[in-house]
Design an enzyme around this catalytic site. Structure first.
Site, PDB file in Angstrom:
ATOM      1  N   LYS A 282       0.805  -1.229   0.000  1.00 18.76           N
ATOM      2  CA  LYS A 282       0.000   0.000   0.000  1.00 18.76           C
ATOM      3  C   LYS A 282       0.839   1.281   0.000  1.00 18.76           C
ATOM      4  CE  LYS A 282      -4.078  -2.230   1.739  1.00 18.76           C
ATOM      5  NZ  LYS A 282      -5.081  -2.403   2.776  1.00 18.76           N
TER       6      LYS A 282
ATOM      7  N   ASN B  36      -4.982   1.924  -1.247  1.00 18.84           N
ATOM      8  CA  ASN B  36      -5.534   0.590  -1.531  1.00 18.84           C
ATOM      9  C   ASN B  36      -6.312   0.582  -2.840  1.00 18.84           C
ATOM     10  OD1 ASN B  36      -7.910   1.905  -0.878  1.00 18.84           O
ATOM     11  ND2 ASN B  36      -8.775   0.132   0.175  1.00 18.84           N
TER      12      ASN B  36
END
Ligand code: NDP
Length: 289
Positions: free
Chosen positions: A75, A96
């Protein structure tokens, strides 16, 4: 921006990238959203090598992908690949959800709003005035902390195995916390303080099948204890929480809520989440030995 449906016959392509990624239910969820909203969409799992995330995303975009979800452990790398960020992704410095816009890839982070929707709307537990322990300082915790502070809890403690990571996460959110009047501090895993109203396990301990990361004294009767993981991997944490009279909740609702927010960013329409959570719960129950 890429137009959502270039041809009425071509399915729009999305994917989830991670390592591991085989456990991800995102393809099922987005297929259900697509059916519900009448969109033609193809969504796949892509295992990215630990040293090959950027190349995997670039190859997917070059082959016609319009966007992707990103899971462990990429991420932070996903965020830094994008020249454009939503404000919530900029605060988290983790993404994300990516959208491959022609004017530059856009990074978003829907984890925090997803978790807040699951706790405050689906479970009906307002976080305002609650003492909250957030365990973990990785990509998921980074996405959660901003929206959590905005819910105005009485206190937030961020505990992580590597304390320096918790410290830099808290430092990034210090101004927001101060502005909202929410006390925010870090701690090691063994010295968090006791008897929280809400405990959020945003560490990857369940995913790795590891030890429960915090002592049972963090719980009291009635604590809401949420593991962001779901399925069999979350069971040890949930059983531990129940054995200490806490109210245990897994990350399935969050998973569907964050996916709905990603779907809305990509497709411009927000699907209903409750029927999809129900479908996944039935599938998980049927898969139990
Ligand atoms: P990252 O790899 O970015 O971060 C992992 C975090 O877990 C770090 O804080 C790390 O600590 C900590 N950690 C790893 N192993 C252990 C252990 N054995 N004991 C204690 N701490 C540990 O992962 P993410 O933040 O992206 O994901 C974390 C979890 O959240 C995963 O289980 C993931 O599946 C879940 N998740 C669920 C979502 C949902 O929608 N339900 C959405 C997002 C994530 P350190 O810094 O010391 O390495």
């Amino acid at each position: 921006m890429n137009t959502p449906a270039a041809s009425p016959h071509a399915a729009c392509r999305y994917a989830v990238l991670g390592n591991p990624v085989a456990h991800s239910r995102s393809p099922l969820i987005h297929a259900a959203f697509a059916e519900q909203t009448g969109q033609r969409l193809q969504y796949e799992r892509l295992l990215a090598p630990l040293d090959g995330f950027a190349a995997t995303v670039q190859a997917f975009a070059a082959s016609g992908g319009l966007g992707c979800n990103v899971t462990v452990p990429f991420k932070f790398e996903a965020f830094s690949l994008c020249p454009r960020h939503t404000p919530r992704a900029a605060l988290a410095q983790a993404a994300n959800t990516l959208r491959f816009d022609d004017e530059g890839w856009l990074a978003d982070n829907t984890d925090g709003v997803g978790l807040m929707a699951d706790i405050q709307v689906a479970a009906g537990v307002p976080l305002r005035g609650q003492r909250v322990l957030l365990v973990g300082a990785g990509g998921a915790a980074a996405g959660v902390l901003g929206p959590l502070l905005e819910a105005q809890p009485a206190e937030v403690v961020v505990a992580n195995r590597t304390l320096t990571k918790a410290e830099s996460l808290v430092a990034r959110h210090a101004a927001l916390a101060q502005g909202l009047g929410v006390p925010l501090r870090t701690s090691g895993l063994a010295s968090t303080g006791k008897g929280f109203d809400v405990v959020l396990n945003a560490s990857a301990s369940s995913l790795g099948g590891g030890e429960l990361p915090v002592p049972a004294s963090v719980l009291r009767g009635g604590t809401l204890a949420v593991d962001l993981m779901y399925g069999a991997a979350a069971e040890p944490f949930l059983a531990w929480a129940r054995s200490h009279d806490a109210v245990a909740r897994d990350g399935l609702g969050m998973l569907v809520e964050q996916a709905a927010e990603s779907f809305a960013l990509w497709r411009g329409v927000r699907p209903a989440t409750a029927p999809v959570v129900r479908m996944l719960r039935e599938q998980l129950a049927a898969a139990k030995p």
